[in-house]
Motif scaffolding. Sequence first.
Motif, PDB file in Angstrom:
ATOM      1  N   LYS A 152       0.806  -1.221   0.000  1.00 23.96           N
ATOM      2  CA  LYS A 152       0.000   0.000   0.000  1.00 23.96           C
ATOM      3  C   LYS A 152       0.841   1.274   0.000  1.00 23.96           C
ATOM      4  O   LYS A 152       0.520   2.239   0.690  1.00 23.96           O
ATOM      5  CB  LYS A 152      -0.934   0.010   1.242  1.00 23.96           C
ATOM      6  N   ASP A 153       1.914   1.255  -0.790  1.00 25.93           N
ATOM      7  CA  ASP A 153       2.732   2.471  -0.873  1.00 25.93           C
ATOM      8  C   ASP A 153       2.372   3.282  -2.119  1.00 25.93           C
ATOM      9  O   ASP A 153       3.043   4.243  -2.449  1.00 25.93           O
ATOM     10  CB  ASP A 153       4.226   2.125  -0.870  1.00 25.93           C
ATOM     11  N   GLY A 154       1.312   2.870  -2.799  1.00 22.07           N
ATOM     12  CA  GLY A 154       0.881   3.618  -3.978  1.00 22.07           C
ATOM     13  C   GLY A 154       1.647   3.258  -5.239  1.00 22.07           C
ATOM     14  O   GLY A 154       1.468   3.882  -6.279  1.00 22.07           O
ATOM     15  N   ARG A 155       2.511   2.248  -5.127  1.00 23.80           N
ATOM     16  CA  ARG A 155       3.257   1.795  -6.296  1.00 23.80           C
ATOM     17  C   ARG A 155       3.237   0.278  -6.364  1.00 23.80           C
ATOM     18  O   ARG A 155       3.325  -0.385  -5.342  1.00 23.80           O
ATOM     19  CB  ARG A 155       4.713   2.258  -6.246  1.00 23.80           C
ATOM     20  N   ILE A 156       3.141  -0.236  -7.572  1.00 20.04           N
ATOM     21  CA  ILE A 156       3.210  -1.677  -7.765  1.00 20.04           C
ATOM     22  C   ILE A 156       4.585  -2.002  -8.315  1.00 20.04           C
ATOM     23  O   ILE A 156       4.988  -1.491  -9.354  1.00 20.04           O
ATOM     24  CB  ILE A 156       2.122  -2.146  -8.741  1.00 20.04           C
ATOM     25  N   THR A 157       5.312  -2.851  -7.596  1.00 16.12           N
ATOM     26  CA  THR A 157       6.656  -3.228  -8.032  1.00 16.12           C
ATOM     27  C   THR A 157       6.578  -4.504  -8.861  1.00 16.12           C
ATOM     28  O   THR A 157       5.564  -5.197  -8.878  1.00 16.12           O
ATOM     29  CB  THR A 157       7.560  -3.485  -6.816  1.00 16.12           C
ATOM     30  N   LYS A 158       7.683  -4.801  -9.517  1.00 15.99           N
ATOM     31  CA  LYS A 158       7.773  -6.035 -10.281  1.00 15.99           C
ATOM     32  C   LYS A 158       7.545  -7.238  -9.376  1.00 15.99           C
ATOM     33  O   LYS A 158       6.872  -8.195  -9.742  1.00 15.99           O
ATOM     34  CB  LYS A 158       9.145  -6.110 -10.944  1.00 15.99           C
ATOM     35  N   LYS A 159       8.100  -7.159  -8.166  1.00 21.81           N
ATOM     36  CA  LYS A 159       7.941  -8.249  -7.204  1.00 21.81           C
ATOM     37  C   LYS A 159       6.464  -8.455  -6.870  1.00 21.81           C
ATOM     38  O   LYS A 159       5.978  -9.586  -6.797  1.00 21.81           O
ATOM     39  CB  LYS A 159       8.748  -7.923  -5.942  1.00 21.81           C
ATOM     40  N   GLU A 160       5.754  -7.352  -6.659  1.00 22.22           N
ATOM     41  CA  GLU A 160       4.332  -7.443  -6.338  1.00 22.22           C
ATOM     42  C   GLU A 160       3.547  -8.046  -7.510  1.00 22.22           C
ATOM     43  O   GLU A 160       2.669  -8.887  -7.320  1.00 22.22           O
ATOM     44  CB  GLU A 160       3.782  -6.064  -5.962  1.00 22.22           C
ATOM     45  N   LEU A 161       3.891  -7.609  -8.718  1.00 19.86           N
ATOM     46  CA  LEU A 161       3.220  -8.158  -9.901  1.00 19.86           C
ATOM     47  C   LEU A 161       3.511  -9.649 -10.050  1.00 19.86           C
ATOM     48  O   LEU A 161       2.627 -10.430 -10.387  1.00 19.86           O
ATOM     49  CB  LEU A 161       3.683  -7.427 -11.159  1.00 19.86           C
ATOM     50  N   MET A 162       4.747 -10.027  -9.798  1.00 20.10           N
ATOM     51  CA  MET A 162       5.120 -11.435  -9.924  1.00 20.10           C
ATOM     52  C   MET A 162       4.408 -12.292  -8.882  1.00 20.10           C
ATOM     53  O   MET A 162       4.023 -13.426  -9.159  1.00 20.10           O
ATOM     54  CB  MET A 162       6.630 -11.606  -9.798  1.00 20.10           C
ATOM     55  N   MET A 163       4.227 -11.738  -7.684  1.00 19.35           N
ATOM     56  CA  MET A 163       3.481 -12.455  -6.665  1.00 19.35           C
ATOM     57  C   MET A 163       2.055 -12.731  -7.134  1.00 19.35           C
ATOM     58  O   MET A 163       1.514 -13.815  -6.913  1.00 19.35           O
ATOM     59  CB  MET A 163       3.451 -11.646  -5.359  1.00 19.35           C
ATOM     60  N   LYS A 164       1.445 -11.753  -7.784  1.00 18.50           N
ATOM     61  CA  LYS A 164       0.095 -11.936  -8.308  1.00 18.50           C
ATOM     62  C   LYS A 164       0.082 -13.004  -9.402  1.00 18.50           C
ATOM     63  O   LYS A 164      -0.833 -13.816  -9.465  1.00 18.50           O
ATOM     64  CB  LYS A 164      -0.466 -10.621  -8.859  1.00 18.50           C
ATOM     65  N   CYS A 165       1.086 -12.985 -10.253  1.00 16.93           N
ATOM     66  CA  CYS A 165       1.174 -13.999 -11.300  1.00 16.93           C
ATOM     67  C   CYS A 165       1.208 -15.395 -10.694  1.00 16.93           C
ATOM     68  O   CYS A 165       0.502 -16.294 -11.148  1.00 16.93           O
ATOM     69  CB  CYS A 165       2.414 -13.776 -12.160  1.00 16.93           C
ATOM     70  N   LYS A 166       2.033 -15.559  -9.662  1.00 15.75           N
ATOM     71  CA  LYS A 166       2.130 -16.864  -9.011  1.00 15.75           C
ATOM     72  C   LYS A 166       0.804 -17.232  -8.367  1.00 15.75           C
ATOM     73  O   LYS A 166       0.341 -18.371  -8.459  1.00 15.75           O
ATOM     74  CB  LYS A 166       3.245 -16.844  -7.963  1.00 15.75           C
ATOM     75  N   GLU A 167       0.189 -16.253  -7.707  1.00 15.50           N
ATOM     76  CA  GLU A 167      -1.080 -16.488  -7.024  1.00 15.50           C
ATOM     77  C   GLU A 167      -2.151 -16.926  -8.025  1.00 15.50           C
ATOM     78  O   GLU A 167      -2.991 -17.770  -7.733  1.00 15.50           O
ATOM     79  CB  GLU A 167      -1.499 -15.178  -6.343  1.00 15.50           C
ATOM     80  N   TRP A 168      -2.133 -16.325  -9.207  1.00 10.78           N
ATOM     81  CA  TRP A 168      -3.161 -16.595 -10.221  1.00 10.78           C
ATOM     82  C   TRP A 168      -2.715 -17.652 -11.228  1.00 10.78           C
ATOM     83  O   TRP A 168      -3.393 -17.885 -12.224  1.00 10.78           O
ATOM     84  CB  TRP A 168      -3.527 -15.305 -10.946  1.00 10.78           C
TER      85      TRP A 168
END
Length: 107
Positions: free
Chosen positions: A38-54
Motif C-alpha cells: 500500500k505504498d501507492g506503487r506496484i513493483t515487479k515483485k508485487e506483480l510477480m506475486m500476483k502472477c504466481k497467485e493466479w
Amino acid sequence: GGGMDEPVPVRSDANLDEEIEERFSSMQKAFLKCDENKDGRITKKELMMKCKEWNIPTSEAERILAEADVNHDSTLDFNEFAKRFSMSYNRGTPKGNTLRTTGKIGR
C-alpha cells in the motif's frame, strides 16, 4: 494428507490483462489488490506475486511492467497502471462513453 502443496500448473494461455479484467470490477480495486504494501506503487515483485497467485507466467509481470512503466522507475503508480489497463476495461464501452453512473452499481 497435505495435498494443498501440489504446485498448480501455470496456464500458459492466461495473461494479466484478462485476469485483472475478470477479477476486478474497477481498476482502483485491481491496483489496490496488486499493491501489497500500500505504498501507492506496484513493483515487479508485487506483480510477480500476483502472477504466481493466479497461476500465470511470471513473464507477464515483466511484459506489463515494460509496457506500462512510462517513467522507467521499475514501479507502476496508479496513473501508469490505469493507462495500461484502461485498454482492457474500455474495450467494451464505446469511445466517449465515460463510466459515469448514477447511484450505486448493483454488483
